[in-house]
Design an enzyme around this catalytic site. Structure first.
Site, PDB file in Angstrom:
ATOM      1  N   GLU A 163      17.643   5.526  -0.955  1.00 36.53           N
ATOM      2  CA  GLU A 163      16.454   4.941  -1.573  1.00 36.53           C
ATOM      3  C   GLU A 163      16.454   5.285  -3.055  1.00 36.53           C
ATOM      4  O   GLU A 163      16.631   6.446  -3.438  1.00 36.53           O
ATOM      5  CB  GLU A 163      15.181   5.470  -0.884  1.00 36.53           C
ATOM      6  CG  GLU A 163      13.919   4.837  -1.468  1.00 36.53           C
ATOM      7  CD  GLU A 163      12.719   4.871  -0.515  1.00 36.53           C
ATOM      8  OE1 GLU A 163      12.907   5.121   0.695  1.00 36.53           O
ATOM      9  OE2 GLU A 163      11.590   4.648  -0.998  1.00 36.53           O
ATOM     10  N   GLU A 290       2.130   6.586   1.139  1.00 31.76           N
ATOM     11  CA  GLU A 290       2.933   5.365   1.280  1.00 31.76           C
ATOM     12  C   GLU A 290       3.388   5.130   2.728  1.00 31.76           C
ATOM     13  O   GLU A 290       4.577   5.023   3.008  1.00 31.76           O
ATOM     14  CB  GLU A 290       4.132   5.407   0.324  1.00 31.76           C
ATOM     15  CG  GLU A 290       3.709   5.466  -1.127  1.00 31.76           C
ATOM     16  CD  GLU A 290       4.861   5.373  -2.128  1.00 31.76           C
ATOM     17  OE1 GLU A 290       5.994   5.709  -1.762  1.00 31.76           O
ATOM     18  OE2 GLU A 290       4.599   4.966  -3.272  1.00 31.76           O
ATOM     19  N   ARG A 323       4.729  17.734  -0.569  1.00 28.80           N
ATOM     20  CA  ARG A 323       4.606  16.915  -1.775  1.00 28.80           C
ATOM     21  C   ARG A 323       3.167  16.460  -2.037  1.00 28.80           C
ATOM     22  O   ARG A 323       2.424  16.160  -1.095  1.00 28.80           O
ATOM     23  CB  ARG A 323       5.530  15.706  -1.688  1.00 28.80           C
ATOM     24  CG  ARG A 323       6.979  16.112  -1.609  1.00 28.80           C
ATOM     25  CD  ARG A 323       7.896  14.934  -1.424  1.00 28.80           C
ATOM     26  NE  ARG A 323       8.179  14.202  -2.632  1.00 28.80           N
ATOM     27  CZ  ARG A 323       7.991  12.897  -2.804  1.00 28.80           C
ATOM     28  NH1 ARG A 323       7.434  12.174  -1.848  1.00 28.80           N
ATOM     29  NH2 ARG A 323       8.327  12.299  -3.921  1.00 28.80           N
ATOM     30  N   ARG A 339      -5.582   5.579  -9.401  1.00 25.58           N
ATOM     31  CA  ARG A 339      -4.439   6.259  -8.794  1.00 25.58           C
ATOM     32  C   ARG A 339      -4.081   7.540  -9.543  1.00 25.58           C
ATOM     33  O   ARG A 339      -3.631   8.514  -8.935  1.00 25.58           O
ATOM     34  CB  ARG A 339      -3.251   5.291  -8.783  1.00 25.58           C
ATOM     35  CG  ARG A 339      -2.003   5.905  -8.239  1.00 25.58           C
ATOM     36  CD  ARG A 339      -0.967   4.835  -7.975  1.00 25.58           C
ATOM     37  NE  ARG A 339       0.359   5.419  -7.827  1.00 25.58           N
ATOM     38  CZ  ARG A 339       1.470   4.729  -7.630  1.00 25.58           C
ATOM     39  NH1 ARG A 339       1.401   3.401  -7.564  1.00 25.58           N
ATOM     40  NH2 ARG A 339       2.625   5.325  -7.504  1.00 25.58           N
ATOM     41  N   LYS A 363       4.728  15.866  -8.840  1.00 25.38           N
ATOM     42  CA  LYS A 363       5.486  15.055  -9.791  1.00 25.38           C
ATOM     43  C   LYS A 363       5.028  15.350 -11.206  1.00 25.38           C
ATOM     44  O   LYS A 363       3.860  15.656 -11.433  1.00 25.38           O
ATOM     45  CB  LYS A 363       5.306  13.560  -9.496  1.00 25.38           C
ATOM     46  CG  LYS A 363       6.064  13.085  -8.268  1.00 25.38           C
ATOM     47  CD  LYS A 363       6.070  11.560  -8.136  1.00 25.38           C
ATOM     48  CE  LYS A 363       6.771  11.162  -6.827  1.00 25.38           C
ATOM     49  NZ  LYS A 363       6.938   9.710  -6.677  1.00 25.38           N
ATOM     50  N   ASP A 368       3.890   7.955 -11.428  1.00 23.57           N
ATOM     51  CA  ASP A 368       5.150   7.860 -10.697  1.00 23.57           C
ATOM     52  C   ASP A 368       6.348   7.694 -11.624  1.00 23.57           C
ATOM     53  O   ASP A 368       6.938   6.619 -11.677  1.00 23.57           O
ATOM     54  CB  ASP A 368       5.063   6.673  -9.727  1.00 23.57           C
ATOM     55  CG  ASP A 368       6.195   6.689  -8.708  1.00 23.57           C
ATOM     56  OD1 ASP A 368       6.908   7.700  -8.636  1.00 23.57           O
ATOM     57  OD2 ASP A 368       6.349   5.678  -8.007  1.00 23.57           O
ATOM     58  N   GLU A 390       8.274  18.431  -9.687  1.00 20.14           N
ATOM     59  CA  GLU A 390       9.244  17.436  -9.218  1.00 20.14           C
ATOM     60  C   GLU A 390       9.575  16.466 -10.347  1.00 20.14           C
ATOM     61  O   GLU A 390       8.686  15.853 -10.930  1.00 20.14           O
ATOM     62  CB  GLU A 390       8.667  16.662  -8.025  1.00 20.14           C
ATOM     63  CG  GLU A 390       9.593  15.554  -7.517  1.00 20.14           C
ATOM     64  CD  GLU A 390       9.061  14.835  -6.266  1.00 20.14           C
ATOM     65  OE1 GLU A 390       8.389  15.481  -5.430  1.00 20.14           O
ATOM     66  OE2 GLU A 390       9.319  13.622  -6.138  1.00 20.14           O
ATOM     67  N   GLU A 396      14.917   5.477 -11.523  1.00 23.87           N
ATOM     68  CA  GLU A 396      14.211   4.349 -10.919  1.00 23.87           C
ATOM     69  C   GLU A 396      13.509   3.477 -11.958  1.00 23.87           C
ATOM     70  O   GLU A 396      13.684   2.275 -11.989  1.00 23.87           O
ATOM     71  CB  GLU A 396      13.186   4.871  -9.895  1.00 23.87           C
ATOM     72  CG  GLU A 396      12.339   3.770  -9.290  1.00 23.87           C
ATOM     73  CD  GLU A 396      11.332   4.287  -8.264  1.00 23.87           C
ATOM     74  OE1 GLU A 396      11.287   5.504  -8.033  1.00 23.87           O
ATOM     75  OE2 GLU A 396      10.602   3.450  -7.705  1.00 23.87           O
ATOM     76  N   GLU A 514      12.129   3.552 -24.170  1.00 16.23           N
ATOM     77  CA  GLU A 514      10.676   3.383 -24.282  1.00 16.23           C
ATOM     78  C   GLU A 514      10.341   2.254 -25.259  1.00 16.23           C
ATOM     79  O   GLU A 514       9.413   1.478 -25.020  1.00 16.23           O
ATOM     80  CB  GLU A 514      10.043   4.699 -24.757  1.00 16.23           C
ATOM     81  CG  GLU A 514       8.527   4.623 -24.877  1.00 16.23           C
ATOM     82  CD  GLU A 514       7.905   5.944 -25.306  1.00 16.23           C
ATOM     83  OE1 GLU A 514       8.589   6.730 -26.004  1.00 16.23           O
ATOM     84  OE2 GLU A 514       6.732   6.186 -24.963  1.00 16.23           O
TER      85      GLU A 514
HETATM   86  O1  GCW Z   1       8.642   6.329  -6.925  1.00 17.76           O
HETATM   87  C1  GCW Z   1       8.257   6.027  -5.637  1.00 17.76           C
HETATM   88  C2  GCW Z   1       9.432   5.288  -5.134  1.00 17.76           C
HETATM   89  C3  GCW Z   1       9.625   5.426  -3.646  1.00 17.76           C
HETATM   90  C4  GCW Z   1       9.562   6.896  -3.280  1.00 17.76           C
HETATM   91  C5  GCW Z   1       8.210   7.457  -3.672  1.00 17.76           C
HETATM   92  C6  GCW Z   1       8.078   8.950  -3.399  1.00 17.76           C
HETATM   93  C7  GCW Z   1      10.828   8.005  -1.586  1.00 17.76           C
HETATM   94  O2  GCW Z   1       9.303   3.929  -5.511  1.00 17.76           O
HETATM   95  O3  GCW Z   1      10.869   4.868  -3.345  1.00 17.76           O
HETATM   96  O4  GCW Z   1       9.796   7.130  -1.918  1.00 17.76           O
HETATM   97  O5  GCW Z   1       8.027   7.275  -5.044  1.00 17.76           O
HETATM   98  O6  GCW Z   1       8.256   9.714  -4.339  1.00 17.76           O
HETATM   99  O7  GCW Z   1       7.791   9.338  -2.295  1.00 17.76           O
END
Ligand code: GCW
Length: 682
Positions: A163, A290, A323, A339, A363, A368, A390, A396, A514
């Site tokens: 993934e 998710e 997490r 969010r 994170k 994200d 994290e 990505e 950026e």
């Molecule tokens: O950034 C998002 C990603 C998902 C990922 C999720 C996460 C593994 O698009 O693919 O899932 O975060 O961190 O759990």
């Protein structure tokens, strides 16, 4: 030696400067190893292979000090005798000392680890000194890691897919099984250990029914084979688990963390895992996020969920890495949810309720892994809870290993951010280094960017992100410049034109990325699903809750306390006020925190709309400039890597042009305001 794939930063090319090689040989000719353990043997093998390759002669090996050693590798009491007691006591478990010791009229180099793991890190340090052409005489280097947990998270699935992977298939899994041949995995362990990594989770945090079997007798023997390989390099194995496993594979009718049957089931799982892997690290868990199951389904909270798993692992010394990437889906029509607030809103009230073998993994940003986000306000906000950071090494949202984007400068900003949680100086690196609040477990995790591609990372220059993550996790005080230059020298040699060009390109690349993508911290604007390339409204009317709110007058998300979602209130003062006020909010995060008219003037003096145009034209020009600079290195780099990077840069240029034209056209049409410089906008 490494197989039919790129050795990355462990190339150990022969040192051509004979005078220098001769000096090194003096210190590396006779290697005496005192003590024995699998990890010490790895250290010895690394030294032997590295020295042979760099200097053209293998060191003579001995176990006896009477054989006139030039280099002594040890973690034993004997070695301790040569150092000051205070120095010895100042070493952490994984720390080491590299020191020239005088003996009689002679001298030798002492490589002393507090434990065998320290000795291994010291061995890689010594090799790095030679790879970067540093002197070896009169050394006195003492190193301790800045973080206890230095972890890589894989998002690999049992079918071999990865993934958010951009470098081929999984190194570990193929067609529902664990791969049979382990030589490449051993080389992977070497790469990780040489950068300072000491923990790895091998499977995706989205754990499907197949992957649930990783913690059962059907796959544990194979997981244990992998664990053996990593163990010899000081790396502990973790697995991601699905919170509903008791139902998926245990035949129970519930996964309620307070149900005695469920608790018993997890205890038995833990016992079986530790029978196969006695030093198993623990579980990584994505729960209630998710579509992954979690304790909220049973009206239990995250603490009850995490503690239940922690209780099962505790007798064996295992950890639960839980997490905090938890948010609620929202309807785009609902403007009351944000969010960005979610992780803090979910977890802050639970401070003090997690048992001490749980670590919360947060994170870096509240959203994200965007190219630019503020630091998550959760850091430092839970002083009675173990926390770790994290980061996403896999690119990505930052170019997917097609575009060049060296992330170390971004990570440095995160680590150096002062949360003010316990007054000035409460930086993120101090918090996750366990220096602000007493916490038993803390550190850094990075989502892996490797796969089975010949060059491991898709884009060869993306190897620098993996290396940089490890180096920063070991020492968060290293600068981005030091890490970039070190990596270039290890990977591409010492020609000054090559070193300077590549180092500078790496250091500029995050900013360049950026420039041509989403502006001023607003984020997203990517194509939904795969997240590569521009789509301004891709997520604007979705339930994922990430919006830019652009209309004909302005753009940005009002996250202030006064008129917006109140997110700024999650920060400690003075960050709270700094982000809240339009006057003090930094330009690069303006649209993350505020909704402003296109004519709003930034601190730079430009209006928002003109900034959007300027940066997007500039971004493309900077990629063109990368290509020019790279082509000047022709002949100074082997043809394979030269052509590979050139083709990646050309692909990047296509992407940058696409972004420039889509973003500029979109905002020109929305705002009706022309570019002051009259450039081409479609
Ligand atoms: O950034 C998002 C990603 C998902 C990922 C999720 C996460 C593994 O698009 O693919 O899932 O975060 O961190 O759990």
């Amino acid at each position: 030696t490494i197989g039919d794939y790129d050795p990355c930063w462990l190339r150990y090319e022969r040192i051509e400067d004979e005078a220098l090689a001769e000096q090194y040989r003096k210190w590396c000719g006779n290697l005496t190893v005192l003590g024995s353990s699998p990890i010490l043997e790895s250290a010895r093998d690394e030294l032997t292979a590295g020295i042979s390759s760099l200097l053209g002669v293998a060191p003579a090996l001995s176990r006896d000090l009477r054989d006139f050693p030039s280099l002594v590798l040890t973690a034993s009491a004997e070695g301790r005798g040569w150092v000051d007691r205070r120095v010895w006591e100042g070493l952490d478990e994984e720390g080491y000392l590299l020191k020239t010791v005088e003996r009689g009229g002679d001298a030798f180099l002492l490589l002393l680890g507090k434990t065998d793991r320290g000795a291994l890190y010291g061995a890689f340090h010594l090799l790095r000194l030679m790879q970067t052409r540093r002197p070896l005489h009169s050394l006195e280097i003492v190193e301790n890691p800045g973080n206890r947990l230095r972890m890589i998270n894989h998002w690999d699935n049992l079918d071999g897919s990865v993934e958010r992977g951009y470098a081929g298939k999984s190194l570990f899994f193929r067609k529902g099984r664990i791969v049979r041949r382990l030589d490449r995995i051993r080389d992977y362990a070497r790469l990780l250990a040489s950068a300072g990594i000491n923990a790895i989770s091998i499977n995706n945090v989205n754990v499907g029914p197949d992957e649930c079997r990783l913690i059962t007798g059907s796959l544990l023997p194979d997981v244990a084979r992998l664990a053996d390989v990593f163990r010899a390099y000081g790396i502990r194995m973790f697995l991601s688990v699905n919170f509903a496993s008791p139902m998926w594979i245990g035949g129970l009718s519930t996964a309620d963390p307070l149900d005695p049957e469920v608790r018993r089931w997890w205890r038995e799982r833990a016992e079986e895992i530790y029978r196969h892997i006695p030093d198993f690290g623990g579980f990584v868990v994505k729960a209630d996020s998710e579509h992954q199951p979690g304790p909220l389904t049973y009206n239990r909270d995250h603490a009850e969920g995490a503690n239940m798993l922690a209780e099962a692992l505790r007798p064996h010394g295992g950890l639960v890495v839980w997490r905090c990437f938890v948010y609620n889906f929202q309807d785009w029509r609902d403007r009351s949810t944000d969010r960005a607030r979610a992780a803090y809103d979910h977890f802050k009230p639970l401070d003090g309720r997690f048992v001490d073998n749980v670590v919360l993994q947060v994170k870096n940003g509240p959203m994200d892994f965007q190219v630019r986000e503020p630091v998550s306000p959760l850091f430092g906000a839970m002083e009675r809870t173990n926390q770790m950071l994290e980061l996403q090494i896999t690119q990505e949202y930052t170019g997917q290993q097609k575009d060049l984007c060296f992330l170390v400068p971004q990570w440095k900003e995160v680590l150096d951010f002062d949360t003010h949680a316990a007054g000035k100086g409460s930086t993120v690196k101090a918090i996750v280094g366990g220096k602000v609040f007493p916490c038993r477990h803390s550190g850094m995790a990075g989502v892996s960017n490797v796969g089975d591609d010949r060059n491991w990372t898709g884009h060869t220059l993306a190897q620098a992100n993996l290396y940089g993550f490890g180096r920063l996790a070991w020492n968060p005080d290293l600068s981005a410049e030091e890490i970039a230059e070190e990596w270039v020298r290890l990977t591409f040699g010492h020609d000054s034109r090559v070193v300077e060009t590549l180092r500078d390109m790496l250091l500029e690349s995050w900013r360049v990325y950026e420039l041509y993508t989403a502006p001023l911290g607003v984020g997203w604007m990517v194509k939904p699903g795969h997240h590569y390339g521009p789509d301004v409204d891709g997520y604007e009317y979705s339930y994922w809750g990430t919006y830019h709110y652009a209309d004909h007058r302005g753009i940005g998300v009002d996250r202030t306390m006064k008129t917006g979602t109140g997110f700024t209130g999650q920060y400690f003062s003075p960050n709270r006020e700094r982000f809240e006020s339009l006057e003090t909010c930094p330009d690069e995060l303006l649209l993350f925190f505020h909704h402003v008219p296109y004519t709003h003037r930034l601190k730079s003096g430009e209006t928002v709309i003109q900034h959007i145009y300027n940066t997007h034209f500039e971004g493309v020009e900077r990629v063109e400039d990368f290509i020019r600079r790279w082509t000047r290195l022709k002949g100074k780099i082997d043809a394979e890597r030269y052509e590979h990077v050139l083709s990646k840069l050309r692909e990047q240029l296509e992407n940058a042009r696409e972004w420039r034209d889509v973003i500029n056209a979109y905002f020109f049409r929305k705002s009706g305001i022309p570019d002051e410089k009259g450039r081409k906008i479609y």
